[in-house]
Design a protein around this motif. Structure first.
Motif, PDB file in Angstrom:
ATOM      1  N   THR A 118       1.182  -0.861   0.117  1.00 56.54           N
ATOM      2  CA  THR A 118      -0.143   0.271   0.250  1.00 56.54           C
ATOM      3  C   THR A 118       0.790   0.879   0.302  1.00 56.54           C
ATOM      4  O   THR A 118       0.595   2.590  -0.873  1.00 56.54           O
ATOM      5  CB  THR A 118      -0.882   0.273   1.409  1.00 56.54           C
ATOM      6  N   ARG A 159      -1.062  -6.611 -11.751  1.00 59.99           N
ATOM      7  CA  ARG A 159      -1.811  -6.443 -11.403  1.00 59.99           C
ATOM      8  C   ARG A 159      -2.607  -5.112 -12.118  1.00 59.99           C
ATOM      9  O   ARG A 159      -4.084  -5.135 -12.210  1.00 59.99           O
ATOM     10  CB  ARG A 159      -2.570  -6.356  -9.794  1.00 59.99           C
ATOM     11  N   LEU A 202      -2.118  -2.065 -11.473  1.00 60.13           N
ATOM     12  CA  LEU A 202      -2.074  -0.588 -10.646  1.00 60.13           C
ATOM     13  C   LEU A 202      -1.404   0.108 -11.263  1.00 60.13           C
ATOM     14  O   LEU A 202      -1.533   1.743 -10.692  1.00 60.13           O
ATOM     15  CB  LEU A 202      -2.336  -1.601  -9.630  1.00 60.13           C
ATOM     16  N   LYS A 209      -6.698   2.561 -12.904  1.00 64.00           N
ATOM     17  CA  LYS A 209      -7.218   1.094 -12.124  1.00 64.00           C
ATOM     18  C   LYS A 209      -6.113   1.795 -10.727  1.00 64.00           C
ATOM     19  O   LYS A 209      -7.332   1.060  -9.494  1.00 64.00           O
ATOM     20  CB  LYS A 209      -6.193  -0.035 -12.376  1.00 64.00           C
ATOM     21  N   GLY A 210      -5.099   1.858 -11.076  1.00 65.13           N
ATOM     22  CA  GLY A 210      -4.179   2.076  -9.907  1.00 65.13           C
ATOM     23  C   GLY A 210      -4.726   3.096  -9.097  1.00 65.13           C
ATOM     24  O   GLY A 210      -4.798   3.561  -7.860  1.00 65.13           O
ATOM     25  N   LYS A 211      -5.208   4.410  -9.540  1.00 65.98           N
ATOM     26  CA  LYS A 211      -5.636   5.866  -8.951  1.00 65.98           C
ATOM     27  C   LYS A 211      -6.960   5.394  -7.915  1.00 65.98           C
ATOM     28  O   LYS A 211      -6.931   5.416  -7.597  1.00 65.98           O
ATOM     29  CB  LYS A 211      -5.474   6.468 -10.014  1.00 65.98           C
ATOM     30  N   THR A 239      -7.911   2.128  -6.539  1.00 66.59           N
ATOM     31  CA  THR A 239      -7.673   0.730  -5.861  1.00 66.59           C
ATOM     32  C   THR A 239      -7.441   2.678  -4.738  1.00 66.59           C
ATOM     33  O   THR A 239      -7.546   2.075  -3.091  1.00 66.59           O
ATOM     34  CB  THR A 239      -6.286   0.688  -6.427  1.00 66.59           C
ATOM     35  N   LYS A 293     -10.098   3.574  -3.273  1.00 68.88           N
ATOM     36  CA  LYS A 293     -10.755   2.924  -2.551  1.00 68.88           C
ATOM     37  C   LYS A 293     -10.424   3.114  -1.017  1.00 68.88           C
ATOM     38  O   LYS A 293     -10.689   3.072   0.150  1.00 68.88           O
ATOM     39  CB  LYS A 293     -11.085   1.854  -3.270  1.00 68.88           C
ATOM     40  N   ILE A 294      -8.996   2.719  -1.239  1.00 62.73           N
ATOM     41  CA  ILE A 294      -8.209   2.438  -0.108  1.00 62.73           C
ATOM     42  C   ILE A 294      -7.984   3.626   1.014  1.00 62.73           C
ATOM     43  O   ILE A 294      -8.309   3.334   2.420  1.00 62.73           O
ATOM     44  CB  ILE A 294      -6.726   2.074  -0.026  1.00 62.73           C
TER      45      ILE A 294
END
Length: 119
Positions: free
Chosen positions: A18, A69, A71, A92-94, A96, A99-100
């Motif tokens: 993370t 993945r 990301l 997709k990484g952004k 993610t 969301k985190i």
């Protein structure tokens, strides 16, 4: 005192992934710069228990996993005679990271309440 080393290891590994994703989300970076930044963070005087910072054998597999993945995306660039792979966040990484961040906000509220109640 005995503790579950595997449980702790998995917690730290997830945290490391993370952190690296968040760092690349701020600006594109290459592996060595990530290692140096983590060393700086982990070796600060405020860090309790002198937790060992992740080195190349941890960081590069994480980078490969994040890239696999989708990301982050790596791009090779020439710097003189050397080639350096820079990583940048993907959409997709952004998403993610966003969301985190929402989950962290909610978990923070739960942890605050939990720690107050068990003290």
């Amino acid at each position: 005192m005995s503790y579950d080393k595997e449980f702790v290891k998995r917690f730290v590994q997830g945290f490391g992934k993370t952190m690296i994703l968040f760092m690349i989300g701020k600006k594109r970076m290459h592996g060595y710069a990530i290692i140096k930044k983590l060393e700086e963070i982990y070796c600060s005087e405020k860090m309790p228990n002198k937790i060992r910072h992740p080195g190349p054998s941890i960081v590069y597999p994480i980078l490969h996993d994040l890239e696999r993945r989708g990301l982050i995306k790596g791009h090779w660039e020439s710097k003189g005679k050397r080639k350096i792979k820079y990583y940048e966040i993907t959409p997709k990484g952004k998403a993610t990271i966003d969301k985190i961040k929402k989950i962290i906000d909610e978990i923070s509220k739960i942890w605050d309440k939990f720690w107050r109640e068990i003290r």
